[in-house]
Design a protein around this motif. Structure first.
Motif, PDB file in Angstrom:
ATOM      1  N   ARG A 188      46.308 123.431  70.355  1.00 55.41           N
ATOM      2  CA  ARG A 188      47.148 123.101  69.187  1.00 55.41           C
ATOM      3  C   ARG A 188      48.580 122.790  69.617  1.00 55.41           C
ATOM      4  N   ILE A 189      49.133 123.612  70.498  1.00 53.06           N
ATOM      5  CA  ILE A 189      50.500 123.390  70.981  1.00 53.06           C
ATOM      6  C   ILE A 189      50.581 122.042  71.687  1.00 53.06           C
ATOM      7  N   ASN A 190      49.578 121.742  72.481  1.00 52.35           N
ATOM      8  CA  ASN A 190      49.547 120.458  73.179  1.00 52.35           C
ATOM      9  C   ASN A 190      49.528 119.305  72.171  1.00 52.35           C
ATOM     10  N   GLN A 191      48.683 119.403  71.176  1.00 51.23           N
ATOM     11  CA  GLN A 191      48.607 118.346  70.163  1.00 51.23           C
ATOM     12  C   GLN A 191      49.921 118.220  69.403  1.00 51.23           C
ATOM     13  N   LEU A 192      50.517 119.342  69.051  1.00 56.85           N
ATOM     14  CA  LEU A 192      51.800 119.316  68.347  1.00 56.85           C
ATOM     15  C   LEU A 192      52.899 118.732  69.223  1.00 56.85           C
ATOM     16  N   SER A 193      52.841 119.004  70.529  1.00 55.33           N
ATOM     17  CA  SER A 193      53.863 118.451  71.426  1.00 55.33           C
ATOM     18  C   SER A 193      53.848 116.926  71.384  1.00 55.33           C
ATOM     19  N   LEU A 194      52.677 116.364  71.171  1.00 59.23           N
ATOM     20  CA  LEU A 194      52.541 114.906  71.099  1.00 59.23           C
ATOM     21  C   LEU A 194      53.068 114.339  69.780  1.00 59.23           C
ATOM     22  N   MET A 195      53.344 115.215  68.825  1.00 55.52           N
ATOM     23  CA  MET A 195      53.853 114.788  67.517  1.00 55.52           C
ATOM     24  C   MET A 195      55.371 114.918  67.393  1.00 55.52           C
ATOM     25  N   ILE A 196      55.984 115.685  68.271  1.00 53.46           N
ATOM     26  CA  ILE A 196      57.408 115.981  68.135  1.00 53.46           C
ATOM     27  C   ILE A 196      58.247 114.713  68.073  1.00 53.46           C
ATOM     28  N   ALA A 197      57.998 113.771  68.957  1.00 54.14           N
ATOM     29  CA  ALA A 197      58.798 112.535  68.966  1.00 54.14           C
ATOM     30  C   ALA A 197      58.693 111.799  67.633  1.00 54.14           C
ATOM     31  N   ASP A 198      57.490 111.765  67.067  1.00 51.21           N
ATOM     32  CA  ASP A 198      57.309 111.092  65.775  1.00 51.21           C
ATOM     33  C   ASP A 198      58.126 111.755  64.670  1.00 51.21           C
ATOM     34  N   TYR A 199      58.150 113.086  64.685  1.00 54.18           N
ATOM     35  CA  TYR A 199      58.816 113.804  63.606  1.00 54.18           C
ATOM     36  C   TYR A 199      60.289 114.075  63.875  1.00 54.18           C
ATOM     37  N   THR A 200      60.795 113.576  64.979  1.00 52.49           N
ATOM     38  CA  THR A 200      62.234 113.624  65.234  1.00 52.49           C
ATOM     39  C   THR A 200      62.794 112.202  65.303  1.00 52.49           C
ATOM     40  N   ARG A 201      61.997 111.249  64.917  1.00 50.99           N
ATOM     41  CA  ARG A 201      62.402 109.839  64.967  1.00 50.99           C
ATOM     42  C   ARG A 201      63.538 109.532  63.996  1.00 50.99           C
ATOM     43  N   THR A 202      63.586 110.242  62.875  1.00 50.85           N
ATOM     44  CA  THR A 202      64.636 110.002  61.884  1.00 50.85           C
ATOM     45  C   THR A 202      65.839 110.879  62.201  1.00 50.85           C
ATOM     46  N   ASP A 203      66.952 110.239  62.497  1.00 51.17           N
ATOM     47  CA  ASP A 203      68.201 110.927  62.817  1.00 51.17           C
ATOM     48  C   ASP A 203      68.822 111.407  61.504  1.00 51.17           C
ATOM     49  N   THR A 204      68.823 112.708  61.320  1.00 48.74           N
ATOM     50  CA  THR A 204      69.344 113.308  60.083  1.00 48.74           C
ATOM     51  C   THR A 204      70.757 113.858  60.261  1.00 48.74           C
ATOM     52  N   SER A 205      71.365 113.619  61.408  1.00 51.13           N
ATOM     53  CA  SER A 205      72.634 114.260  61.745  1.00 51.13           C
ATOM     54  C   SER A 205      73.810 113.833  60.876  1.00 51.13           C
ATOM     55  N   LYS A 206      73.729 112.729  60.196  1.00 45.92           N
ATOM     56  CA  LYS A 206      74.844 112.255  59.355  1.00 45.92           C
ATOM     57  C   LYS A 206      74.825 112.876  57.952  1.00 45.92           C
ATOM     58  N   PHE A 207      73.798 113.665  57.687  1.00 42.31           N
ATOM     59  CA  PHE A 207      73.656 114.271  56.363  1.00 42.31           C
ATOM     60  C   PHE A 207      73.720 115.782  56.482  1.00 42.31           C
ATOM     61  N   ASP A 208      74.190 116.413  55.408  1.00 45.13           N
ATOM     62  CA  ASP A 208      74.326 117.860  55.374  1.00 45.13           C
ATOM     63  C   ASP A 208      72.992 118.465  54.915  1.00 45.13           C
ATOM     64  N   VAL A 209      72.035 118.503  55.848  1.00 45.88           N
ATOM     65  CA  VAL A 209      70.732 119.082  55.546  1.00 45.88           C
ATOM     66  C   VAL A 209      70.645 120.458  56.191  1.00 45.88           C
ATOM     67  N   LYS A 210      69.835 121.321  55.603  1.00 44.45           N
ATOM     68  CA  LYS A 210      69.670 122.675  56.125  1.00 44.45           C
ATOM     69  C   LYS A 210      68.753 122.613  57.347  1.00 44.45           C
ATOM     70  N   THR A 211      69.359 122.735  58.524  1.00 41.91           N
ATOM     71  CA  THR A 211      68.603 122.618  59.765  1.00 41.91           C
ATOM     72  C   THR A 211      69.309 123.355  60.892  1.00 41.91           C
ATOM     73  N   GLU A 212      68.536 123.759  61.874  1.00 43.87           N
ATOM     74  CA  GLU A 212      69.091 124.341  63.089  1.00 43.87           C
ATOM     75  C   GLU A 212      69.076 123.323  64.223  1.00 43.87           C
ATOM     76  N   ALA A 213      68.576 122.126  63.944  1.00 38.62           N
ATOM     77  CA  ALA A 213      68.526 121.068  64.955  1.00 38.62           C
ATOM     78  C   ALA A 213      69.928 120.550  65.224  1.00 38.62           C
ATOM     79  N   LEU A 214      70.245 120.402  66.492  1.00 33.24           N
ATOM     80  CA  LEU A 214      71.539 119.846  66.878  1.00 33.24           C
ATOM     81  C   LEU A 214      71.455 118.329  66.956  1.00 33.24           C
TER      82      LEU A 214
END
Length: 159
Positions: free
Chosen positions: A76-102
């Motif tokens: 499962r971790i391996n499969q999820l690792s292959l999805m990370i790039a897809d789900y980080t494709r949208t740069d949300t850094s310009k918006f005030d969203v609740k996140t711990e992502a830098l």
């Protein structure tokens, strides 16, 4: 084809996909889009954590080591690792969203991609260790996955 050769093939393909996907990162088009993208991204990481938790407990001896559970969670971790790039494709850094992502996720895409690749490799190693049923190898490989998670947290997650 041996398991190791299959793992290398999957890794090669996934690495190519990660690099291609990361280079396609686009800014969120609106706050609503940023919130939705953040929720999806967080879902992947919650699933990673949910699968890593029992592995850490096994490695620390808090619960009995079960190679079948280790293998299932590692897959499962391996499969999820292959999805990370897809789900980080949208740069949300310009918006005030609740996140711990830098914002470094989108500012340093090659570094982030390398960290994703490390998780893919470490989880592949854990799958092989689980199949071996060698307790020491399994614990060492769990530590390897944990190290890749921690390294990414250090670089790309708010404290």
């Amino acid at each position: 084809m041996s398991f190791l050769k299959k793992s290398v093939l999957v890794l090669t393909i996934s690495t190519s996909l990660v690099v291609a996907t990361t280079s396609l990162a686009q800014p969120a088009s609106s706050e609503k889009h940023a919130i939705y993208a953040t929720e999806l991204r967080q879902s992947v990481f919650k699933l990673l954590g949910g699968n890593m938790g029992p592995l850490g407990a096994m490695a620390k001896g808090k619960i009995p080591l079960d190679a079948k559970v280790v293998e299932k969670n590692a897959i499962r971790i391996n499969q999820l690792s292959l999805m990370i790039a897809d789900y980080t494709r949208t740069d949300t850094s310009k918006f005030d969203v609740k996140t711990e992502a830098l914002a470094k996720i989108w500012q340093e895409p090659e570094h982030f991609s390398k960290n994703i690749d490390k998780l893919t490799v470490a989880s592949s190693t854990l799958i092989a260790a689980a199949k071996s049923n060698d307790e020491d190898a399994i614990k060492k490989a769990i530590g390897g996955v944990g190290k890749t998670c921690g390294g990414c947290h250090d670089d790309f997650k708010e404290d």
